[in-house]
Design a protein around this motif. Structure first.
Motif, PDB file in Angstrom:
ATOM      1  N   PHE A 161      -0.680   1.536 -11.243  1.00 47.36           N
ATOM      2  CA  PHE A 161       0.577   1.732 -10.518  1.00 47.36           C
ATOM      3  C   PHE A 161       1.700   1.272 -11.429  1.00 47.36           C
ATOM      4  CE2 PHE A 161      -2.636   0.618  -7.226  1.00 47.36           C
ATOM      5  CZ  PHE A 161      -2.801   1.915  -6.756  1.00 47.36           C
ATOM      6  N   ILE A 186      -8.259   2.828  -0.041  1.00 42.95           N
ATOM      7  CA  ILE A 186      -7.141   2.959   0.885  1.00 42.95           C
ATOM      8  C   ILE A 186      -7.231   4.317   1.571  1.00 42.95           C
ATOM      9  CG2 ILE A 186      -4.633   3.253   1.017  1.00 42.95           C
ATOM     10  CD1 ILE A 186      -4.591   1.306  -1.452  1.00 42.95           C
ATOM     11  N   HIS A 216     -12.387   6.808   1.150  1.00 41.09           N
ATOM     12  CA  HIS A 216     -11.849   5.446   1.120  1.00 41.09           C
ATOM     13  C   HIS A 216     -12.871   4.404   1.579  1.00 41.09           C
ATOM     14  CE1 HIS A 216     -10.905   6.906   5.190  1.00 41.09           C
ATOM     15  NE2 HIS A 216     -11.197   5.681   5.538  1.00 41.09           N
ATOM     16  N   ALA A 237     -15.319   2.486  -1.689  1.00 36.77           N
ATOM     17  CA  ALA A 237     -14.966   1.242  -2.367  1.00 36.77           C
ATOM     18  C   ALA A 237     -15.481   0.042  -1.579  1.00 36.77           C
ATOM     19  CB  ALA A 237     -13.460   1.153  -2.551  1.00 36.77           C
ATOM     20  N   THR A 245       0.831  -1.201   0.000  1.00 38.20           N
ATOM     21  CA  THR A 245       0.000   0.000   0.000  1.00 38.20           C
ATOM     22  C   THR A 245       0.868   1.254   0.000  1.00 38.20           C
ATOM     23  OG1 THR A 245      -1.444  -1.268   1.413  1.00 38.20           O
ATOM     24  CG2 THR A 245      -1.989   1.009   1.110  1.00 38.20           C
ATOM     25  N   PHE A 290     -17.580   9.664  -4.976  1.00 43.21           N
ATOM     26  CA  PHE A 290     -16.531   9.304  -4.030  1.00 43.21           C
ATOM     27  C   PHE A 290     -16.244  10.405  -3.011  1.00 43.21           C
ATOM     28  CE2 PHE A 290     -15.847   5.889  -6.885  1.00 43.21           C
ATOM     29  CZ  PHE A 290     -15.199   4.911  -6.160  1.00 43.21           C
ATOM     30  N   PRO A 301     -10.450   5.093 -13.047  1.00 46.67           N
ATOM     31  CA  PRO A 301     -10.289   6.541 -13.173  1.00 46.67           C
ATOM     32  C   PRO A 301      -9.876   6.982 -14.572  1.00 46.67           C
ATOM     33  CG  PRO A 301      -8.694   5.612 -11.612  1.00 46.67           C
ATOM     34  CD  PRO A 301      -9.394   4.477 -12.255  1.00 46.67           C
ATOM     35  N   MET A 313       4.746  -0.953 -10.431  1.00 45.13           N
ATOM     36  CA  MET A 313       4.482  -2.273  -9.865  1.00 45.13           C
ATOM     37  C   MET A 313       4.129  -3.240 -10.997  1.00 45.13           C
ATOM     38  SD  MET A 313       2.253  -0.771  -6.701  1.00 45.13           S
ATOM     39  CE  MET A 313       2.158  -2.071  -5.529  1.00 45.13           C
ATOM     40  N   ARG A 321      -8.308  -4.361 -12.337  1.00 40.18           N
ATOM     41  CA  ARG A 321      -8.001  -4.009 -10.956  1.00 40.18           C
ATOM     42  C   ARG A 321      -9.275  -3.624 -10.217  1.00 40.18           C
ATOM     43  NH1 ARG A 321      -4.350   1.214 -10.119  1.00 40.18           N
ATOM     44  NH2 ARG A 321      -6.283   2.153 -10.841  1.00 40.18           N
ATOM     45  N   MET A 352      -3.677  -5.054  -5.530  1.00 38.05           N
ATOM     46  CA  MET A 352      -4.091  -3.804  -4.894  1.00 38.05           C
ATOM     47  C   MET A 352      -5.607  -3.622  -5.004  1.00 38.05           C
ATOM     48  SD  MET A 352      -1.585  -2.422  -3.464  1.00 38.05           S
ATOM     49  CE  MET A 352      -2.464  -0.963  -2.974  1.00 38.05           C
ATOM     50  N   ILE A 390      -7.792  -4.710  -1.966  1.00 33.00           N
ATOM     51  CA  ILE A 390      -7.592  -4.092  -0.649  1.00 33.00           C
ATOM     52  C   ILE A 390      -8.923  -3.925   0.098  1.00 33.00           C
ATOM     53  CG2 ILE A 390      -7.052  -1.863   0.422  1.00 33.00           C
ATOM     54  CD1 ILE A 390      -4.522  -3.197   0.000  1.00 33.00           C
ATOM     55  N   ARG A 403      -4.566   5.497 -14.436  1.00 32.95           N
ATOM     56  CA  ARG A 403      -3.958   5.575 -13.103  1.00 32.95           C
ATOM     57  C   ARG A 403      -3.598   4.212 -12.516  1.00 32.95           C
ATOM     58  NH1 ARG A 403      -3.661  10.308 -10.679  1.00 32.95           N
ATOM     59  NH2 ARG A 403      -4.729  12.041 -11.625  1.00 32.95           N
ATOM     60  N   GLU A 437       3.779   1.552  -1.331  1.00 35.41           N
ATOM     61  CA  GLU A 437       4.311   1.728  -2.677  1.00 35.41           C
ATOM     62  C   GLU A 437       3.239   2.234  -3.628  1.00 35.41           C
ATOM     63  OE1 GLU A 437       7.507  -0.903  -4.161  1.00 35.41           O
ATOM     64  OE2 GLU A 437       6.662  -2.292  -2.716  1.00 35.41           O
ATOM     65  N   ALA A 438       2.032   1.723  -3.450  1.00 38.49           N
ATOM     66  CA  ALA A 438       0.944   2.151  -4.323  1.00 38.49           C
ATOM     67  C   ALA A 438       0.653   3.628  -4.106  1.00 38.49           C
ATOM     68  CB  ALA A 438      -0.302   1.316  -4.044  1.00 38.49           C
ATOM     69  N   ILE A 470      -4.546   9.138  -5.994  1.00 42.14           N
ATOM     70  CA  ILE A 470      -5.973   9.137  -6.345  1.00 42.14           C
ATOM     71  C   ILE A 470      -6.475   7.717  -6.585  1.00 42.14           C
ATOM     72  CG2 ILE A 470      -7.598   9.834  -8.137  1.00 42.14           C
ATOM     73  CD1 ILE A 470      -6.130  12.468  -8.301  1.00 42.14           C
ATOM     74  N   ALA A 471      -5.675   6.953  -7.336  1.00 45.19           N
ATOM     75  CA  ALA A 471      -6.078   5.572  -7.588  1.00 45.19           C
ATOM     76  C   ALA A 471      -6.225   4.824  -6.265  1.00 45.19           C
ATOM     77  CB  ALA A 471      -5.057   4.885  -8.479  1.00 45.19           C
ATOM     78  N   CYS A 472      -5.297   5.064  -5.354  1.00 47.87           N
ATOM     79  CA  CYS A 472      -5.332   4.388  -4.062  1.00 47.87           C
ATOM     80  C   CYS A 472      -6.622   4.672  -3.323  1.00 47.87           C
ATOM     81  CB  CYS A 472      -4.173   4.863  -3.199  1.00 47.87           C
ATOM     82  SG  CYS A 472      -2.691   3.958  -3.499  1.00 47.87           S
ATOM     83  N   ARG A 473      -7.000   5.926  -3.315  1.00 44.90           N
ATOM     84  CA  ARG A 473      -8.195   6.276  -2.545  1.00 44.90           C
ATOM     85  C   ARG A 473      -9.444   5.691  -3.183  1.00 44.90           C
ATOM     86  NH1 ARG A 473      -7.941  12.433  -1.180  1.00 44.90           N
ATOM     87  NH2 ARG A 473      -9.628  11.818   0.191  1.00 44.90           N
ATOM     88  N   SER A 474      -9.455   5.632  -4.506  1.00 47.95           N
ATOM     89  CA  SER A 474     -10.634   5.044  -5.141  1.00 47.95           C
ATOM     90  C   SER A 474     -10.687   3.546  -4.887  1.00 47.95           C
ATOM     91  CB  SER A 474     -10.634   5.343  -6.640  1.00 47.95           C
ATOM     92  OG  SER A 474      -9.786   4.450  -7.311  1.00 47.95           O
ATOM     93  N   LEU A 475      -9.535   2.946  -4.562  1.00 48.09           N
ATOM     94  CA  LEU A 475      -9.531   1.502  -4.279  1.00 48.09           C
ATOM     95  C   LEU A 475      -9.853   1.227  -2.814  1.00 48.09           C
ATOM     96  CD1 LEU A 475      -6.417   0.326  -6.279  1.00 48.09           C
ATOM     97  CD2 LEU A 475      -8.797  -0.111  -6.786  1.00 48.09           C
ATOM     98  N   GLU A 500       2.929   5.701  -5.934  1.00 50.97           N
ATOM     99  CA  GLU A 500       2.684   5.727  -7.368  1.00 50.97           C
ATOM    100  C   GLU A 500       1.509   6.612  -7.730  1.00 50.97           C
ATOM    101  OE1 GLU A 500       3.759   3.100  -9.915  1.00 50.97           O
ATOM    102  OE2 GLU A 500       5.559   2.869  -8.702  1.00 50.97           O
ATOM    103  N   ASP A 501       0.406   6.465  -7.025  1.00 53.88           N
ATOM    104  CA  ASP A 501      -0.784   7.215  -7.403  1.00 53.88           C
ATOM    105  C   ASP A 501      -1.766   7.311  -6.246  1.00 53.88           C
ATOM    106  OD1 ASP A 501      -3.187   8.172  -8.576  1.00 53.88           O
ATOM    107  OD2 ASP A 501      -2.399   7.578 -10.518  1.00 53.88           O
TER     108      ASP A 501
END
Lengths: 423, 243
Positions: free
Chosen positions: B97, A310, B80, B83, A294, B57, B91, B100, B155, B108, B111, B95, A296-297, A303-308, A300-301
């Protein structure tokens, strides 16, 4: 393949060009020497330097003209392998053997070293620890922290002041100072949650300076520039000094040994070695756990993280606190090994050095960071005579690294996961 | 998650306003998506399409009005947490990663639900996108644009969403790849995941979708079935090149 003749002319031209360039750059710097109020002309020096540059460039160009030279340079440069490096799920056999060997070496070595080498090794291990800690923040979570030394200072002063005011010993102070440093990490983490890149770097830089200035100026509490003394570690209440200072029994008396000042450093080294080994293991595990991934993610990004799903707040804070905690532990070891600390040990240069370790080692790569820390602390000791040039060599190494190995000594290998049904 | 409760819509926006500081991006937007549907929202650049998805969101928060998912009011919920309710977003600009591996990117995606279903879900995703399986151990940044879009969708699917929101999946992709992606979206919907698609590529989007909305300057201007909108002279003129 170019014709030999044209390669020769080209090399000569290259050499001539570099020579002129060297003269222009070095002429005023080394050719004109200020002597009192007069300028002395010493043009033979830049001429010699330029000649050396020309010869070097000529040989380099010639080497480049051959197939072999090119392949050598290619191997040196990481550009060629920019694409994909993915580690196998299980480490190769050579590595599996290396780990126990290294462990054994680390356990046996200190008994055969002189006190001087022991202290050098201890310092090197402290930097390994610092590098691993900062690597969590910078390498994994991608948060550029220029004030990492603050947590190092908190750990060191945690031991020194804890023993002074609360009569804490090394073993009680170790976890407490680590927690204190982690709390400081959280404290710094909150205001910088919304910041990225440059802004974050500047705020953390300021934080590091604030801690140092407080330590320097709060005379009544920290002793200011006079510093504070820190207790050495004990082994189940046994002390390593010639005569017991803290009300215990000296180690050598208890075991009826001859007194040897090395015992203390051997002991510190062994604990430190254990802590560093655990840390390497821990960081390695972290990278495979959702938490490390997490981080590392998020690097990287965001915004993407929050939409997933996190929560970026907790993720960033956890990275800051974890990194700070490791810094605090390193600080405790530093204080106990020095026996005495003062704020000059926690200047910005220290932060820069730790950051250099992380960057040179390869952001995120544990092995690289261990290597870089060892090299950057042991090498200057080996080259005592060149101590003045340490920073210069350092800078040159940085520049060369960034050109040839922009991802550090050891490039981080992405792990793959052995999942069923994927084959 | 796919059953609507008490006759409510799966996703419902009711009179939603949203603003970036003084700039109002959405004005009284009402729309709904029912379970099992493919719904599209088309509009020009800057009409507020991406803002609408972002508002679901909670970034920016709806200044007024309500957003409901499965009958539950999610207007004020933390970003957060969305989701975890079963809404996934692909998005704009993908976007992924990029540093990775493909594998890590997919992990990911889990999660929000934990790793319990990783392996069967990976198999499903690879049936849909065999290319990703070939590229499993590759850095995601080295994939082609189309593959990256597939990865972004995959993803999102790894989180087992009930509702999949996509922000311009056709952006910057070759026509052939766009067609592939849209075929996959139809498959995803057929497999039981509701799809809400925001697109500038009105032609493709309206052919795929059962229903559509047209967003102009932050307001819903038109709505109807995909075919109705395709036939609508106003839509044809503004979004389909006026033929």
């Amino acid at each position: 393949m170019a014709k030999p003749a044209s390669a020769l002319t080209k090399s000569l031209l290259d050499a001539l060009f570099s020579g002129v360039l060297a003269l222009v750059v070095l002429g005023p710097i080394s050719g004109l020497v200020l002597n009192g109020y007069q300028v002395r002309n010493e043009m033979q020096r830049p001429l010699l330097l330029a000649a050396a540059v020309m010869v070097g460039r000529f040989l380099f160009s010639l080497a480049l003209a051959t197939e072999r030279g090119r392949s050598l340079l290619g191997a040196l440069s990481a550009r060629a392998q920019q694409g994909v490096t993915v580690a196998e799920a299980s480490p190769p056999r050579s590595l599996r053997l290396a780990t126990p060997l290294l462990l054994a070496a680390g356990l046996i070595l200190p008994f055969f070293l002189s006190k001087y080498f022991l202290t050098v090794l201890i310092l090197a291990m402290i930097y390994v620890l610092l590098g691993l800690g900062l690597n969590i923040v910078v390498g994994l979570a991608g948060l550029l922290d220029l004030g990492y030394v603050a947590f190092y200072a908190v750990g060191a002063y945690g031991l020194a002041l804890g023993s002074q005011y609360l009569h804490l010993g090394f073993w009680t102070a170790l976890p407490l100072a680590a927690l204190l440093a982690a709390a400081c990490g959280g404290l710094l983490g909150f205001p910088v949650l919304r910041m990225h890149g440059d802004y974050l770097a500047i705020v953390t830089l300021g934080f590091g300076e604030i801690i140092r200035l407080v330590l320097n100026n709060w005379l009544d509490f920290t002793g200011g520039p006079n510093g504070a003394s820190a207790p050495p570690p004990t082994l189940f209440g046994l002390e390593f000094s010639r005569a017991a200072k803290y009300g215990g029994t000296p180690f050598h008396e208890y075991f009826h040994l001859e007194y040897n000042p090395n015992y203390k450093f051997i002991f510190i080294f062994l604990i430190l070695f254990a802590v560093v080994s655990l840390m390497v293991l821990f960081v390695g595990r972290l990278k495979q756990m959702p938490m490390g991934r997490t981080w590392e993610a998020l690097r990287e990004d965001e915004i993407a993280c929050r939409s997933l799903g996190i929560n970026h707040v907790t993720v960033k804070l956890s990275a800051f606190m974890m990194g700070a905690m490791v810094g605090g532990v390193a600080g405790v070891f530093f204080a106990t090994y020095q026996g005495f600390i003062n704020p000059t040990s926690f200047s910005f240069f220290e932060s820069a050095l730790i950051l250099a370790i992380v960057v040179l080692g390869g952001l995120g790569s544990t092995v690289g960071i261990v290597l870089a820390a060892l090299v950057l602390t042991i090498l200057p000791e080996m080259l005592r005579d060149f101590a003045e040039y340490r920073v210069l060599i350092f800078g040159v190494a940085m520049v060369l690294m960034m050109i040839w190995r922009p991802r550090g000594l050891i490039r981080i290998k992405r792990r793959s996961f052995d999942l069923e049904g994927l084959r | 998650m796919n059953e609507t409760q008490g006759g409510a819509h799966l996703l419902e926006l009711q009179e939603v306003d949203a603003a970036y500081g003084p700039v109002q991006a959405l004005k009284r937007v009402s729309l709904h998506v029912d379970a099992g549907e493919i719904v599209t929202l088309i509009g020009a650049n800057g009409a507020g399409k991406s803002t609408l998805l972002a508002t679901v969101f909670g970034e920016p928060r709806a200044a007024r009005g309500h957003i409901r998912f499965n009958g539950r009011d999610i207007t004020g919920i933390a970003t957060h947490e969305v989701a975890k309710l079963g809404i996934a977003l692909v998005p704009e600009g993908r976007r992924i990663f990029s540093g990775m591996t493909v594998e890590e990117n997919l992990l990911m995606g889990t999660i929000c639900i934990g790793p319990a279903h990783v392996e069967p879900d990976l198999i499903k995703v690879f049936e849909m996108f065999p290319r990703l399986k070939e590229r499993l151990r590759q850095r995601a940044g080295t994939l082609s644009g189309g593959e990256q879009q597939m990865l972004a969708i995959a993803r999102a699917l790894m989180g087992r969403p009930g509702l999949l929101l996509l922000d311009e999946p056709s952006l910057g992709l070759a026509p052939l790849v766009v067609r592939q992606i849209f075929e996959t979206l139809a498959e995803i919907a057929a497999a039981g995941t509701t799809v809400f698609l925001v697109e500038q590529n009105a032609n493709h989007a309206l052919r795929l979708a059962g229903r559509g909305y047209v967003l102009v300057n932050g307001e819903i201007r038109l709505s109807g079935t995909g075919n109705e909108l395709l036939a609508n002279p106003e839509v044809r003129k503004a979004y389909l090149g006026g033929h």
